[in-house]
Design a protein around this motif. Structure first.
Motif, PDB file in Angstrom:
ATOM      1  N   PHE A   1     -56.291  -8.612 -12.436  1.00 21.56           N
ATOM      2  CA  PHE A   1     -56.715  -9.414 -13.587  1.00 21.56           C
ATOM      3  C   PHE A   1     -57.292  -8.570 -14.725  1.00 21.56           C
ATOM      4  O   PHE A   1     -57.319  -9.014 -15.868  1.00 21.56           O
ATOM      5  CB  PHE A   1     -57.730 -10.469 -13.126  1.00 21.56           C
ATOM      6  CG  PHE A   1     -57.110 -11.585 -12.332  1.00 21.56           C
ATOM      7  CD1 PHE A   1     -56.564 -12.695 -12.967  1.00 21.56           C
ATOM      8  CD2 PHE A   1     -57.049 -11.512 -10.952  1.00 21.56           C
ATOM      9  CE1 PHE A   1     -55.985 -13.714 -12.241  1.00 21.56           C
ATOM     10  CE2 PHE A   1     -56.461 -12.541 -10.216  1.00 21.56           C
ATOM     11  CZ  PHE A   1     -55.934 -13.638 -10.861  1.00 21.56           C
TER      12      PHE A   1
ATOM     13  N   GLN B   1     -49.537 -17.137 -13.044  1.00 21.97           N
ATOM     14  CA  GLN B   1     -50.632 -16.513 -13.783  1.00 21.97           C
ATOM     15  C   GLN B   1     -50.154 -15.273 -14.529  1.00 21.97           C
ATOM     16  O   GLN B   1     -50.517 -15.052 -15.688  1.00 21.97           O
ATOM     17  CB  GLN B   1     -51.771 -16.162 -12.829  1.00 21.97           C
ATOM     18  CG  GLN B   1     -52.467 -17.382 -12.233  1.00 21.97           C
ATOM     19  CD  GLN B   1     -53.325 -17.051 -11.035  1.00 21.97           C
ATOM     20  OE1 GLN B   1     -53.422 -15.892 -10.620  1.00 21.97           O
ATOM     21  NE2 GLN B   1     -53.947 -18.066 -10.439  1.00 21.97           N
ATOM     22  N   SER B   2     -49.312 -14.496 -13.886  1.00 18.58           N
ATOM     23  CA  SER B   2     -48.790 -13.284 -14.527  1.00 18.58           C
ATOM     24  C   SER B   2     -47.980 -13.613 -15.777  1.00 18.58           C
ATOM     25  O   SER B   2     -48.026 -12.878 -16.770  1.00 18.58           O
ATOM     26  CB  SER B   2     -47.924 -12.496 -13.543  1.00 18.58           C
ATOM     27  OG  SER B   2     -48.711 -11.956 -12.508  1.00 18.58           O
TER      28      SER B   2
ATOM     29  N   TYR C   1     -60.478 -13.732  -6.089  1.00 17.09           N
ATOM     30  CA  TYR C   1     -59.202 -13.488  -6.763  1.00 17.09           C
ATOM     31  C   TYR C   1     -58.925 -11.983  -6.780  1.00 17.09           C
ATOM     32  O   TYR C   1     -59.775 -11.189  -7.185  1.00 17.09           O
ATOM     33  CB  TYR C   1     -59.236 -14.000  -8.201  1.00 17.09           C
ATOM     34  CG  TYR C   1     -59.206 -15.500  -8.356  1.00 17.09           C
ATOM     35  CD1 TYR C   1     -59.751 -16.344  -7.398  1.00 17.09           C
ATOM     36  CD2 TYR C   1     -58.636 -16.086  -9.479  1.00 17.09           C
ATOM     37  CE1 TYR C   1     -59.733 -17.712  -7.548  1.00 17.09           C
ATOM     38  CE2 TYR C   1     -58.615 -17.465  -9.645  1.00 17.09           C
ATOM     39  CZ  TYR C   1     -59.175 -18.268  -8.676  1.00 17.09           C
ATOM     40  OH  TYR C   1     -59.155 -19.629  -8.837  1.00 17.09           O
TER      41      TYR C   1
ATOM     42  N   PRO D   1     -52.835 -11.577  -9.280  1.00 18.03           N
ATOM     43  CA  PRO D   1     -52.379 -12.790  -9.968  1.00 18.03           C
ATOM     44  C   PRO D   1     -51.128 -13.365  -9.312  1.00 18.03           C
ATOM     45  O   PRO D   1     -50.266 -12.625  -8.808  1.00 18.03           O
ATOM     46  CB  PRO D   1     -52.064 -12.288 -11.389  1.00 18.03           C
ATOM     47  CG  PRO D   1     -52.795 -10.994 -11.522  1.00 18.03           C
ATOM     48  CD  PRO D   1     -52.829 -10.399 -10.157  1.00 18.03           C
TER      49      PRO D   1
END
Length: 468
Positions: free
Chosen positions: A7, A32-33, A25, A28
């Motif tokens: 992230f 999300q990426s 987390y 990703p």
């Protein structure tokens, strides 16, 4: 977009990275990426992603990043206007999204509030009037607050329609249109949906400006982490088949634990939960008629493992945030093929494995074919060796008595039929008229004479007799 292995490479604020690191987390997800860099650029997005792929962080993290320059620690509500709005179809999903957002912003001055129906408005009103930058809401309750002037949307910079297909299915389009008309024309708009129907495409055309399509899987495709099974049974055997599945389709052929069972109707939801309880299954029901407190209590019990089986209508198909839910059973084949995707999306989330079983009767052929066409797969129809429930004997001997005896033998207990009732001597005596009472024969003869010789009155005729 595959270059984003953590992230930090998104350029997110250190406070955001620290918060999500504390949440566990690490890497990703695909959505999300792809979504985070585009949202951070301020572009409109039309996202196609299955439930459980991490799309909440996909839009929430970049939104928070974009709002941070205006963040402040002032106590004045005027310094905390609503700048981002997330609309969701259900109370459960709104609660889930808001819970995640609050964790993401925990180390920043930003504020978040959630509003939905079915609960007292006063705490929501207090939160809105104190000033919040991010509001997560269901459409109807948000309009209630706007009408009461508890909040204003005049400074919203970013709006998100989460689970847009479900909002259209639930008839929220008029409410959504009213809300969008209250927002500034210059804004960033994001829309996420598991399915892209023609109605969704029309909404996107009016709602988004030159959107970037973000897609991590084929549309309407079920997750590869889910093992899907279809078991064909007769309609009269569905209840027994479900019990057999619950007892034999778990790990190593044992019982299944933490099972979400979907039905099509509220009345069926209640009935099935009661039947399972009578058979010794720790079950509960969740549907639209239950209060928010009742639903939250059932969900909490289910998450903690205190409730083994949760029977639900499609109101629970979205927004159930259950870590590693292992089993989903479609007791009823859904009316809409898209609902199948949403239902089984409760399991196999974020890379975890899951099992989805669907019971199919002869009347479900068309529905199953529609699901196969939508998801582009062909089901193998299996069978199950049904262990039928023992019924209480209706009388000594007979069919139900035999079933009760067979059931008792299977369960290793002694079967005893209901004891015969003692005979009452009163009912064994011949009929004897009491003093002054005519015998049945005399009564019939008198009635015949009356019909032959007298004309009954109108009232007596209505009552079935003659003149008195």
């Amino acid at each position: 977009m595959s270059d984003y292995h953590d992230f930090e490479h998104f350029g997110l604020d250190a406070r955001i990275v620290a918060a999500i690191t504390a949440m566990g987390y690490q890497t990703p997800t695909p959505i999300q990426s792809k979504a985070i860099p585009i949202v951070m650029q301020g572009k409109d997005v039309m996202g196609a992603a299955q439930t459980g792929t991490g799309k909440t962080a996909g839009f929430a993290l970049p939104i928070i990043q974009r709002l941070l320059p205006q963040a402040n620690s002032s106590m004045s509500p005027a310094r905390h206007p609503v700048r981002a709005l997330v609309l969701t179809p259900t109370r459960e999903l709104a609660e889930q999204v808001a819970d995640n957002v609050k964790k993401y912003i925990a180390q920043t001055p930003l504020r978040c509030a959630v509003v939905y129906g079915g609960v007292d408005m006063d705490p929501q009103t207090a939160a809105l009037r104190s000033g919040v930058e991010i509001v997560v809401a269901t459409p109807g309750r948000l309009l209630d607050h706007i009408q009461m002037k508890n909040t204003s949307l005049g400074q919203v910079r970013i709006v998100v329609l989460d689970e847009a297909d479900r909002m259209l299915d639930m008839g929220f389009l008029p409410d959504i249109s009213r809300i969008l008309n209250l927002l500034p024309k210059e804004r960033q708009s994001l829309m996420f949906s598991a399915t892209f129907s023609e109605e969704i495409k029309k909404l996107a055309a009016n709602f988004l400006k030159e959107p970037v399509l973000v897609e991590v899987a084929r549309r309407n495709q079920t997750a590869e982490t889910i093992t899907q099974k279809v078991i064909k049974v007769h309609e009269s055997e569905k209840g027994d088949a479900l019990l057999t599945i619950l007892r034999t389709h778990g790990p190593d052929g044992g019982p299944m634990k933490q099972v979400l069972v979907f039905v099509n109707a509220k009345i069926e939801c209640r009935r099935l939960a009661r039947q399972l309880q009578k058979q010794g299954v720790n079950a509960d029901a969740i549907h639209g008629d239950k209060t928010q407190d009742e639903r939250m209590k059932a969900l909490e019990g289910f998450k903690k493992g205190e409730i083994e089986v949760l029977v639900a209508t499609d109101v629970a198909a979205r927004g159930l945030d259950i870590v590693e839910l292992p089993f989903v059973v479609n007791y009823d084949v859904p009316f809409n093929a898209e609902d199948y995707v949403h239902r089984i999306g409760r399991t196999g989330r974020a890379g975890a494995s899951g099992v989805a079983i669907m019971l199919m009767t002869g009347a479900d052929e068309r529905g199953v074919t529609a699901i196969e066409k939508l998801t582009k797969q062909k089901f193998t129809q299996d069978a199950v060796d049904i262990e039928r429930r023992a019924r209480e004997p209706r009388r000594e001997g007979g069919e139900r008595g035999e079933r009760g005896e067979r059931g008792a033998r299977r369960e290793g207990r002694t079967y005893a039929s209901a004891p015969a009732k003692p005979e009452d001597e009163f009912f064994l005596k011949p009929y004897e008229p009491s003093a002054g009472q005519a015998t049945p024969a005399a009564t019939q003869q008198g009635a015949a004479e009356q019909r032959a010789g007298q004309k009954p009155s109108k009232v007596a005729a209505l009552l079935g007799g003659g003149k008195r």
